[in-house]
Design an enzyme around this catalytic site. Sequence first.
Site, PDB file in Angstrom:
ATOM      1  N   GLN A  51       3.417   5.100   4.909  1.00  0.00           N
ATOM      2  CA  GLN A  51       4.614   4.748   5.666  1.00  0.00           C
ATOM      3  C   GLN A  51       4.172   3.624   6.948  1.00  0.00           C
ATOM      4  O   GLN A  51       3.665   2.650   6.447  1.00  0.00           O
ATOM      5  CB  GLN A  51       5.232   6.001   6.477  1.00  0.00           C
ATOM      6  CG  GLN A  51       5.833   6.922   5.687  1.00  0.00           C
ATOM      7  CD  GLN A  51       7.164   6.692   5.181  1.00  0.00           C
ATOM      8  OE1 GLN A  51       7.910   5.848   5.797  1.00  0.00           O
ATOM      9  NE2 GLN A  51       7.852   7.148   4.140  1.00  0.00           N
TER      10      GLN A  51
ATOM     11  N   GLY B  19      -7.097  -0.165   2.725  1.00  0.00           N
ATOM     12  CA  GLY B  19      -8.041   0.570   3.246  1.00  0.00           C
ATOM     13  C   GLY B  19      -7.775   1.539   4.362  1.00  0.00           C
ATOM     14  O   GLY B  19      -7.030   2.333   4.313  1.00  0.00           O
TER      15      GLY B  19
ATOM     16  N   GLY C  49      -4.838   3.968   3.788  1.00  0.00           N
ATOM     17  CA  GLY C  49      -3.582   3.761   2.539  1.00  0.00           C
ATOM     18  C   GLY C  49      -4.236   2.661   1.721  1.00  0.00           C
ATOM     19  O   GLY C  49      -4.828   1.633   1.982  1.00  0.00           O
TER      20      GLY C  49
ATOM     21  N   CYS D  36       2.899   7.087  10.751  1.00  0.00           N
ATOM     22  CA  CYS D  36       2.917   7.634   9.048  1.00  0.00           C
ATOM     23  C   CYS D  36       3.757   8.451   8.678  1.00  0.00           C
ATOM     24  O   CYS D  36       3.980   9.080   7.944  1.00  0.00           O
ATOM     25  CB  CYS D  36       1.333   8.243   8.920  1.00  0.00           C
ATOM     26  SG  CYS D  36      -0.176   6.981   9.501  1.00  0.00           S
TER      27      CYS D  36
ATOM     28  N   THR E 181       2.363   1.859  10.041  1.00  0.00           N
ATOM     29  CA  THR E 181       1.408   2.002  11.208  1.00  0.00           C
ATOM     30  C   THR E 181       1.173   0.776  11.829  1.00  0.00           C
ATOM     31  O   THR E 181       1.959  -0.274  11.701  1.00  0.00           O
ATOM     32  CB  THR E 181      -0.072   2.430  10.565  1.00  0.00           C
ATOM     33  OG1 THR E 181      -0.946   2.864  11.434  1.00  0.00           O
ATOM     34  CG2 THR E 181      -0.521   1.151   9.679  1.00  0.00           C
TER      35      THR E 181
ATOM     36  N   ARG F  32       0.783  -1.210   0.048  1.00  0.00           N
ATOM     37  CA  ARG F  32      -0.034  -0.059  -0.204  1.00  0.00           C
ATOM     38  C   ARG F  32       0.896   1.359   0.052  1.00  0.00           C
ATOM     39  O   ARG F  32       1.931   1.124   0.354  1.00  0.00           O
ATOM     40  CB  ARG F  32      -0.800  -0.104   1.375  1.00  0.00           C
ATOM     41  CG  ARG F  32      -0.141   0.014   2.403  1.00  0.00           C
ATOM     42  CD  ARG F  32      -0.984   0.554   3.731  1.00  0.00           C
ATOM     43  NE  ARG F  32      -0.245   0.187   5.123  1.00  0.00           N
ATOM     44  CZ  ARG F  32       0.879   1.164   5.687  1.00  0.00           C
ATOM     45  NH1 ARG F  32       0.986   2.029   4.725  1.00  0.00           N
ATOM     46  NH2 ARG F  32       1.234   0.700   6.507  1.00  0.00           N
ATOM     47  N   GLY F  33       0.264   2.527  -0.394  1.00  0.00           N
ATOM     48  CA  GLY F  33       0.902   3.717   0.065  1.00  0.00           C
ATOM     49  C   GLY F  33       1.263   3.984   1.472  1.00  0.00           C
ATOM     50  O   GLY F  33       0.439   3.280   2.549  1.00  0.00           O
TER      51      GLY F  33
END
Length: 254
Positions: A101, A183, A172, A201, A103, A98-99
């Site tokens: 950083q 999601g 993300g 993030c 989490t 995913r996009g």
Amino acid sequence: MSAPPVSIVPSAPAAPDAAASVAPNPPAALPVTVRWLGETPYDACFDAMRAFTDARTPDTDDEIWVVEHPPVYTLGQAGNPAHLLVADSGVPLVKVDRGGQITYHGPGQIVAYLLVDLRRRKLMVRTLVTRIEEAVIETLAAYNLASARKAGAPGIYVESGPHRGAKIAALGLKIRNGCSYHGLSVNVKMDLRPFLAINPCGYAGLETIDMASLGATADWHEVAQTLVRRLIAHLDGATAAAALPQQALEQSND
């Protein structure tokens, strides 16, 4: 949560039958299947949503998977491992596509995966992100919590009070062949200490908060139901999620 964990085996998604595929005039809202997956390991969901996306056809219904994960850190495809500040935290780290950083996911947090055909819904990625964010803002407002977007920082943040600027929801996505997966997550009532071991993030010192710490008493399942209704309404372009008909929400534990 009331829904038991289920096994995720995403073979080729079933296409609707011929009668169901004939759109009325005016066209009805596109169907969305909601799957309540209970507490499910992150790796199982990650593998399953990629397999679902690869196997889907233009006729495959969109799905929302609602899940609660055991403790796990996830690092986006362009993420910097240096944002994990404590190497021996005991919480596993999973690198994902995913996009964003790094989490944290854990018990007491709602995670909703959106498996959406953007082309069929005529959605741009930015539009989808905006609609997801709006659904989260409306969900929090239903429990008297004011929240807002923050420019350049995907997610939803507390808008006022002593925790103003704290992050309460993360987002993300990954887009493959015009379809989304991954999601969002919303912190309901959870142990927030694992967030102290990361730069959430990618932002050093960013406070992370949950709904319970802000005074909301709703339980996980109630908030999840509210969130799902908002998400479905916004996928259809609705501005008033409260108008979503009961029959539009298809639930499945299959």
